[in-house]
Write an enzyme that holds these catalytic residues in place. Structure first.
Site: not given
Ligand code: PEP
Length: 249
Positions: A10, A94, A96, A166, A172, A211, A232-233
């Site tokens: 989240w 992660h 980020e 990832e 995102g 995504s 994520g989203g």
């Molecule tokens: C994530 O936050 O690990 C991610 C994959 O985000 P999203 O699905 O929004 O790309």
């Protein structure tokens, strides 16, 4: 037979009302015993997640932890605190955290090791930037990120851990790696582990993140080495998250 894991990160989203509504919707949706689910709320919502999800098949975890047991680390959270709120999993590395908060491969390895020591299951995130992919350095980068952790925790550390591939350029952005691109990196990761320990490699769950949506999940999850998704989203709305879960064949 592998079991797909669909996990929702989240990030820094949510409110008490949102958590309540989202988890209520996940809990009342018809269950699918053949898919594992987990959510990663922000720290303040872990007690609420614990009270709503206890005795349910949905697991929960935190988005990070500090490698120290306790002490002068203002703003940080320790493994024992996460355990008090029933966390099973914790994300480490992660992108980020790596890019916005400067976590190095060594920091990530320390966090992974601490999670294991405490009895949490780390979900180790790895992945290349767009620039690195365009320079054809994807495998080199993923290899370096994995080696830092293997060097610290050994192969045995991966007996009770998850890896999430990832690609940074897909997180995102709405731009998903194609199933072929994702499968190629997942196979690279699995082969890397298999060259050291075939049993651990065979059992290791390797999630794809970037995504993932209801419309692309089935194609991703059908690939041999893609054992689920870190979402994520699309994990912030019950219908979107459930559409991903329901894409599992
Ligand atoms: C994530 O936050 O690990 C991610 C994959 O985000 P999203 O699905 O929004 O790309």
């Amino acid at each position: 037979m592998r079991k797909i894991l669909v996990a929702g990160n989240w990030k820094m989203h949510g409110s008490t009302a949102m958590v309540q509504e989202l988890l209520d919707s996940l809990l009342t949706a018809p269950a699918r015993a053949e898919v594992d689910m987990a959510v990663f709320p922000p720290f303040p919502y872990l007690p609420l997640a614990q009270s709503l999800l206890a005795d349910s098949p949905i697991a929960w975890g935190a988005q990070n932890l500090n490698p120290a047991a306790q002490g002068a680390h203002t703003g940080e959270v320790s493994a024992s605190m996460l355990l008090e709120f029933g966390c099973r999993y914790v994300l480490v590395g992660h992108s980020e955290r790596r890019t916005l908060y400067g976590e190095t491969d060594e920091d990530v390895a320390d966090r992974f090791e601490r999670a294991l020591e405490a009895g949490l299951e780390p979900v180790l995130c790895v992945g290349e930037t767009l620039e690195e992919r365009e320079q054809d350095r994807t495998e080199e980068v993923v290899d370096r990120q994995l080696e830092a952790v293997i060097g610290r925790s050994g192969m045995a550390g991966f007996q009770r851990a998850v890896v999430a591939y990832e690609p940074v350029w897909a997180i995102g952005t709405g731009r998903t790696a194609s199933p072929e691109q994702a499968q190629a990196v997942h196979a690279f990761i699995r082969d890397k582990f298999a060259s050291r320990d075939g049993i651990i490699a065979g059992q290791l769950r390797i999630l794809y993140g970037g995504s993932v949506k209801g419309s692309n999940a089935a194609d991703l999850f059908a690939r041999e080495d893609i054992d689920g998704g870190l979402v994520g989203g699309a994990s912030l709305k019950a219908d979107d998250f459930l559409a991903i879960r329901d894409a599992v064949a």
